[in-house]
Design a protein around this motif. Structure first.
Motif, short mmCIF file in Angstrom:
data_model
loop_
_atom_site.label_atom_id
_atom_site.label_comp_id
_atom_site.label_asym_id
_atom_site.label_seq_id
_atom_site.Cartn_x
_atom_site.Cartn_y
_atom_site.Cartn_z
N SER A 51 -64.29 10.01 11.90
CA SER A 51 -64.95 9.02 11.06
C SER A 51 -63.99 7.87 10.86
CB SER A 51 -65.34 9.61 9.70
OG SER A 51 -64.20 9.78 8.88
N SER A 52 -64.47 6.80 10.23
CA SER A 52 -63.60 5.65 9.97
C SER A 52 -62.50 5.97 8.98
CB SER A 52 -64.44 4.47 9.47
OG SER A 52 -64.97 4.75 8.19
N MET A 53 -62.57 7.15 8.36
CA MET A 53 -61.54 7.56 7.42
C MET A 53 -60.15 7.51 8.06
SD MET A 53 -61.08 11.23 5.51
CE MET A 53 -62.83 11.31 5.12
N VAL A 54 -60.11 7.66 9.38
CA VAL A 54 -58.82 7.68 10.07
C VAL A 54 -58.04 6.39 9.82
CG1 VAL A 54 -59.68 6.76 12.25
CG2 VAL A 54 -57.68 8.24 12.25
N LEU A 55 -58.74 5.26 9.67
CA LEU A 55 -58.02 4.00 9.44
C LEU A 55 -57.36 3.97 8.08
CD1 LEU A 55 -59.90 0.95 10.97
CD2 LEU A 55 -58.18 2.46 11.96
N ASP A 56 -57.97 4.65 7.12
CA ASP A 56 -57.35 4.74 5.80
C ASP A 56 -56.00 5.45 5.91
OD1 ASP A 56 -57.40 4.35 2.95
OD2 ASP A 56 -57.76 6.51 2.78
N LYS A 57 -55.94 6.46 6.80
CA LYS A 57 -54.71 7.22 6.96
C LYS A 57 -53.71 6.49 7.86
CE LYS A 57 -56.84 10.44 4.67
NZ LYS A 57 -56.53 10.68 3.25
N GLY A 360 -49.09 11.20 17.48
CA GLY A 360 -48.17 11.47 16.38
C GLY A 360 -48.90 11.54 15.05
N PRO A 361 -48.15 11.73 13.98
CA PRO A 361 -48.76 11.76 12.64
C PRO A 361 -49.29 10.38 12.28
CG PRO A 361 -46.36 11.73 12.48
CD PRO A 361 -46.68 11.92 13.93
N MET A 362 -50.09 10.32 11.22
CA MET A 362 -50.77 9.09 10.87
C MET A 362 -49.81 7.92 10.58
SD MET A 362 -53.89 9.68 11.26
CE MET A 362 -54.96 11.08 11.50
N HIS A 363 -48.63 8.23 10.11
CA HIS A 363 -47.69 7.14 9.82
C HIS A 363 -46.89 6.73 11.05
CE1 HIS A 363 -44.22 9.88 9.92
NE2 HIS A 363 -45.01 10.74 9.30
N ASN A 364 -47.04 7.47 12.16
CA ASN A 364 -46.29 7.16 13.38
C ASN A 364 -47.12 7.53 14.61
OD1 ASN A 364 -44.18 6.38 15.09
ND2 ASN A 364 -43.30 8.44 15.09
N PRO A 365 -48.25 6.85 14.85
CA PRO A 365 -49.08 7.14 16.03
C PRO A 365 -48.42 6.58 17.29
CG PRO A 365 -50.00 5.29 14.84
CD PRO A 365 -48.83 5.77 14.03
N VAL A 366 -47.54 7.36 17.88
CA VAL A 366 -46.70 6.90 18.98
C VAL A 366 -47.52 6.29 20.12
CG1 VAL A 366 -45.00 7.63 20.70
CG2 VAL A 366 -44.97 8.63 18.40
N LEU A 367 -48.59 6.98 20.51
CA LEU A 367 -49.39 6.51 21.63
C LEU A 367 -50.13 5.21 21.29
CD1 LEU A 367 -50.36 6.89 24.50
CD2 LEU A 367 -52.10 8.48 23.65
N LEU A 368 -50.64 5.11 20.09
CA LEU A 368 -51.33 3.89 19.67
C LEU A 368 -50.37 2.70 19.70
CD1 LEU A 368 -53.82 2.43 18.64
CD2 LEU A 368 -53.21 3.14 16.32
N HIS A 369 -49.15 2.91 19.24
CA HIS A 369 -48.15 1.83 19.29
C HIS A 369 -47.89 1.42 20.74
CE1 HIS A 369 -47.67 2.10 15.10
NE2 HIS A 369 -46.67 2.96 15.02
N ARG A 370 -47.81 2.39 21.63
CA ARG A 370 -47.56 2.09 23.04
C ARG A 370 -48.71 1.28 23.63
NH1 ARG A 370 -45.92 7.20 25.59
NH2 ARG A 370 -43.82 6.55 25.00
N ILE A 371 -49.94 1.66 23.27
CA ILE A 371 -51.11 0.92 23.75
C ILE A 371 -51.09 -0.51 23.21
CG2 ILE A 371 -53.62 0.78 23.55
CD1 ILE A 371 -53.59 3.91 23.55
N ALA A 372 -50.74 -0.68 21.95
CA ALA A 372 -50.66 -2.02 21.35
C ALA A 372 -49.61 -2.86 22.07
CB ALA A 372 -50.34 -1.91 19.87
N ARG A 373 -48.51 -2.23 22.49
CA ARG A 373 -47.49 -2.97 23.24
C ARG A 373 -48.01 -3.37 24.61
NH1 ARG A 373 -44.10 1.21 20.90
NH2 ARG A 373 -42.91 0.30 19.17
#
Length: 380
Positions: A51-57, A360-373
């Protein structure tokens, strides 16, 4: 006219948009820190039971992104209204429920993008979010009245339908049964899950799903596993009908033909040739008309749900994959390739679960950061 309301939550408010004066669409958005960057957004399409709740985290990890991050709740996932039965026809003919759901969600997402005045999007589909992301791309391109530019599509552990002979065994098994049986079983399972999850989903058991190296890469702590369990427990509460429909979607091949295949045909990269080895290097990939935006697929050869062979299959069939697989080094390094055909990146992550949690955990989504890069939305 659409109305925009907010329910106050600790970090990111859950907003609603009224569409066609009949339905509410729920969404969350993490605004870019720089107002000038808010015309661009990563649109996140969550996996099953999300759900969109993930963005809150995730919000605390997204502050340095040079764009906003948006997530829209799918039909029937509160507060988004379910789709009405009388809307199940397209061009005067019936539409399969799974395709109707995907198309309906696409229209909801586009309505939200317009409401937020977003003009550039980076579509991110995770697991079962895969066909939803592709349909949004199709609808944006089809409608000349939509002033939104697709900057790229990234798929993470993309779920592949039973149309593929090497897709997840469970979905292929479920495809042998009528829809009514599958929905009844999944509905009953969801009912029991809502009762059992708070009992059986413990931080220790969740931690046991991960490889020790995955835990080290993401920097997981005991508190992170506790937070993950709490979010999972909240997500399984209610919405049983919508979740059972989505579980059935995983056993259907309709969306493969009506969404992914048609996207490929429109892009000029469709390739239905089957190969015994399921290896694109031995098949003829049609790249006469390359996609106007890059497509990146992140997958793991250890994934048992989005199997690596099935990812190769869908990438070759629908996304113009050129046979190249880029392996991630353990020391993070992001290259600058900007080709317009699909590129598969094999992550260093092992499990399907860690991929759906974006590394990674919600405060450090390693893969999402890599995609953003990769999208040049985050500095190293």
């Amino acid at each position: 006219m659409p109305t925009d309301n907010s329910e106050q939550l600790p970090t990111i408010p859950l907003r609603t948009l009224e569409v066609n004066n009949t339905r509410l669409v729920g969404y969350r958005v993490v605004d870019a820190h720089n107002p000038a960057d808010r015309c661009s957004a990563i649109v996140y399409f969550y996996p099953l039971s999300g759900s969109s709740m993930v963005l809150d985290k995730l919000s605390s990890a997204l502050g340095r992104y040079r764009c906003s991050v948006l997530c829209v709740d799918r039909p029937g996932i509160a507060p988004t209204s379910a789709l009405t039965n009388n809307a199940t026809k397209r061009n005067g003919r019936p539409v399969a429920d799974d395709v109707h759901r995907i198309e309906g969600h696409s229209q909801d997402v586009i309505a939200v993008l317009r409401r937020l005045n977003i003009s550039k999007v980076y579509l991110l589909g995770v697991c079962l979010g895969h066909p939803f992301a592709i349909q949004v791309a199709r609808d944006i391109r089809h409608d000349s009245g939509i002033a939104i530019e697709i900057m790229g599509i990234t798929l993470v552990a993309p779920f592949v339908s039973p149309a593929c002979a090497v897709s997840w065994k469970v979905s292929r098994f479920g495809a042998n049964f009528p829809k009514c049986i599958v929905e009844t079983v999944t509905h009953a399972m969801h009912g029991s899950t809502s009762l059992l999850v708070p009992i059986i989903l413990t931080p220790k058991r969740v931690k046991g799903l991960f490889h020790s190296e995955e835990i080290d890469i993401g920097g997981w702590t005991e508190k992170d596993f506790e937070d993950l369990c709490e979010m999972a427990k909240q997500n399984v509460q209610g919405n049983s009908e919508a979740r059972s429909v989505e579980a059935w979607l995983g056993t259907s091949s309709n969306w493969q033909y009506e969404v992914c295949d048609k996207f490929a045909m429109e892009m000029g990269v469709f390739n239905a040739e089957e190969t015994k080895e399921h290896d694109a290097a031995s098949s003829k990939v049609s790249n006469e008309k390359a996609t106007p935006f890059p497509i990146r697929i992140h997958a793991s050869s250890h994934d048992k749900v989005a199997t690596f062979d099935s990812v190769r299959w869908i990438s070759r069939r629908c996304y113009g994959w050129n046979g190249k697989v880029t392996e991630y080094p353990h020391v993070e390094k992001v290259d600058d390739d900007v080709g317009t055909t699909a590129l598969i990146r094999e992550t260093q992550f092992y499990s399907h679960e860690i991929l759906t949690f974006l590394g990674g955990p919600m405060h450090n989504p390693v893969l999402l950061h890599r995609i953003a890069r990769e999208w040049k939305l985050l500095d190293t």
